[in-house]
Design a protein around this motif. Structure first.
Motif, mmCIF file in Angstrom:
data_model
loop_
_atom_site.group_PDB
_atom_site.id
_atom_site.type_symbol
_atom_site.label_atom_id
_atom_site.label_comp_id
_atom_site.label_asym_id
_atom_site.label_seq_id
_atom_site.Cartn_x
_atom_site.Cartn_y
_atom_site.Cartn_z
ATOM 1 N N LYS A 2 0.853 -1.185 0.000
ATOM 2 C CA LYS A 2 0.000 0.000 0.000
ATOM 3 C C LYS A 2 0.889 1.235 0.000
ATOM 4 O O LYS A 2 1.802 1.350 0.823
ATOM 5 N N PHE A 3 0.627 2.136 -0.929
ATOM 6 C CA PHE A 3 1.426 3.340 -1.072
ATOM 7 C C PHE A 3 0.801 4.500 -0.306
ATOM 8 O O PHE A 3 -0.416 4.672 -0.302
ATOM 9 N N PHE A 4 1.694 5.300 0.319
ATOM 10 C CA PHE A 4 1.289 6.522 0.994
ATOM 11 C C PHE A 4 2.022 7.694 0.345
ATOM 12 O O PHE A 4 2.749 7.518 -0.637
ATOM 13 N N GLU A 5 1.860 8.875 0.905
ATOM 14 C CA GLU A 5 2.448 10.065 0.275
ATOM 15 C C GLU A 5 3.968 10.001 0.229
ATOM 16 O O GLU A 5 4.585 10.361 -0.776
ATOM 17 N N THR A 6 4.586 9.536 1.315
ATOM 18 C CA THR A 6 6.061 9.512 1.370
ATOM 19 C C THR A 6 6.613 8.144 1.763
ATOM 20 O O THR A 6 7.783 8.031 2.090
ATOM 21 N N SER A 7 5.790 7.107 1.764
ATOM 22 C CA SER A 7 6.254 5.793 2.191
ATOM 23 C C SER A 7 5.401 4.706 1.560
ATOM 24 O O SER A 7 4.421 4.989 0.862
ATOM 25 N N ILE A 8 5.797 3.454 1.828
ATOM 26 C CA ILE A 8 5.062 2.308 1.333
ATOM 27 C C ILE A 8 5.037 1.237 2.420
ATOM 28 O O ILE A 8 6.026 1.040 3.127
ATOM 29 N N ALA A 9 3.902 0.586 2.574
ATOM 30 C CA ALA A 9 3.774 -0.532 3.507
ATOM 31 C C ALA A 9 3.726 -1.825 2.699
ATOM 32 O O ALA A 9 2.964 -1.940 1.742
ATOM 33 N N VAL A 10 4.559 -2.805 3.096
ATOM 34 C CA VAL A 10 4.657 -4.081 2.385
ATOM 35 C C VAL A 10 4.395 -5.207 3.375
ATOM 36 O O VAL A 10 4.864 -5.162 4.520
ATOM 37 N N CYS A 11 3.656 -6.223 2.932
ATOM 38 C CA CYS A 11 3.304 -7.340 3.809
ATOM 39 C C CYS A 11 3.688 -8.656 3.157
ATOM 40 O O CYS A 11 3.538 -8.836 1.940
ATOM 41 N N TRP A 12 4.232 -9.567 3.984
ATOM 42 C CA TRP A 12 4.556 -10.926 3.552
ATOM 43 C C TRP A 12 3.877 -11.911 4.491
ATOM 44 O O TRP A 12 3.773 -11.658 5.692
ATOM 45 N N PHE A 13 3.438 -13.054 3.955
ATOM 46 C CA PHE A 13 2.879 -14.133 4.755
ATOM 47 C C PHE A 13 3.759 -15.367 4.577
ATOM 48 O O PHE A 13 4.102 -15.739 3.466
ATOM 49 N N GLY A 14 4.127 -16.016 5.671
ATOM 50 C CA GLY A 14 4.948 -17.217 5.571
ATOM 51 C C GLY A 14 5.300 -17.768 6.933
ATOM 52 O O GLY A 14 6.425 -18.181 7.169
ATOM 53 N N ARG A 15 4.335 -17.768 7.834
ATOM 54 C CA ARG A 15 4.607 -18.173 9.211
ATOM 55 C C ARG A 15 5.095 -19.617 9.284
ATOM 56 O O ARG A 15 6.024 -19.929 10.028
ATOM 57 N N ASP A 16 4.485 -20.507 8.512
ATOM 58 C CA ASP A 16 4.846 -21.928 8.593
ATOM 59 C C ASP A 16 6.185 -22.242 7.946
ATOM 60 O O ASP A 16 6.818 -23.251 8.275
ATOM 61 N N SER A 17 6.626 -21.406 6.998
ATOM 62 C CA SER A 17 7.868 -21.694 6.283
ATOM 63 C C SER A 17 9.084 -21.018 6.897
ATOM 64 O O SER A 17 10.223 -21.328 6.510
#
Length: 228
Positions: free
Chosen positions: A76-91
């Motif tokens: 998700k993009f914001f005005e001056t930053s970006i939020a990134v998400c990863w899923f992989g709890r089991d690995s």
């Protein structure tokens, strides 16, 4: 295939992708302007990153040297930053077994050919050490200071993004606001920043009420080629 032939093929591929990416970036840079005088970032950065197909992968290495790479789930993009998400709890390995975490930005190259896997150009963005991961530290009243100072629209003077502590100050009489006063400070060899904030009593929200930025004379002289 002989070793020399493999090396020659690898060099040819490296040259091809480097030139293709260079031409693409020159074309896309022409769309970056104008820059915001508030953030020194173009308002079209998010759209361009999407069109370029840029994604971010997270690579976790354990003590045995085994790598586990997680592909980006969403961003998700914001005005001056970006939020990134990863899923992989089991690995993922256990926290105690992790030695290194690496963040790569990947630029996909689309050949638009059926049956051809889309290659990617990986660039290391950040690397988190082992010793930092294993350190157990309790941090209170900590936040991230993000400050960009520019001269005119395009000349970047200072860009700070660092963790800082927030200290509560003694209450002072003010007719403009009613709340608790806090101070955030940062200082290095070139710049000193002091930020005064107030947390309102009812909404419990923070508002910036004072900002002082000090630049060293040596830094200003070097930046603008002067001798003050």
């Amino acid at each position: 295939m002989m070793k020399n032939e493999e090396e020659s093929l690898g060099s040819w591929k490296q040259m091809y992708f480097s030139q293709k990416l260079s031409l693409d970036m020159k074309r896309w840079r022409s769309f970056l302007k104008p820059y915001s005088t508030h953030t020194d970032v173009t308002g079209q950065s998010a759209d361009i990153l999407r069109r370029l197909g840029v994604v971010w992968d997270l690579t976790v290495t354990d003590k045995s040297g085994h790598d586990c790479t997680l592909e980006m789930s969403w961003s998700k993009f914001f005005e001056t930053s970006i939020a990134v998400c990863w899923f992989g709890r089991d690995s993922l390995p256990n926290y105690e077994q992790i030695t290194t975490i690496q963040l790569h930005a990947i630029r996909r190259i689309d050949f638009s050919l059926p049956g051809v896997k889309t290659p990617g150009w990986r660039s290391l963005v950040a690397k988190l050490d082992v010793q930092l991961l294993n350190a157990k530290v309790i941090v209170e009243n900590c936040c991230i200071m993000s400050l960009t100072l520019t001269h005119m629209p395009t000349k970047l003077v200072v860009c700070i993004c660092t963790p800082v502590s927030m200290e509560q100050e003694k209450p002072t009489v003010s007719y403009d606001y009613d709340g608790d006063a806090f101070l955030i400070q940062h200082q290095d060899s070139n710049v000193q920043v002091k930020m005064q904030l107030v947390r309102t009593r009812e909404e419990r929200e923070f508002f910036l009420v004072g900002l002082n930025v000090y630049l060293s004379v040596d830094f200003v002289n070097k930046l603008f080629e002067r001798n003050y």
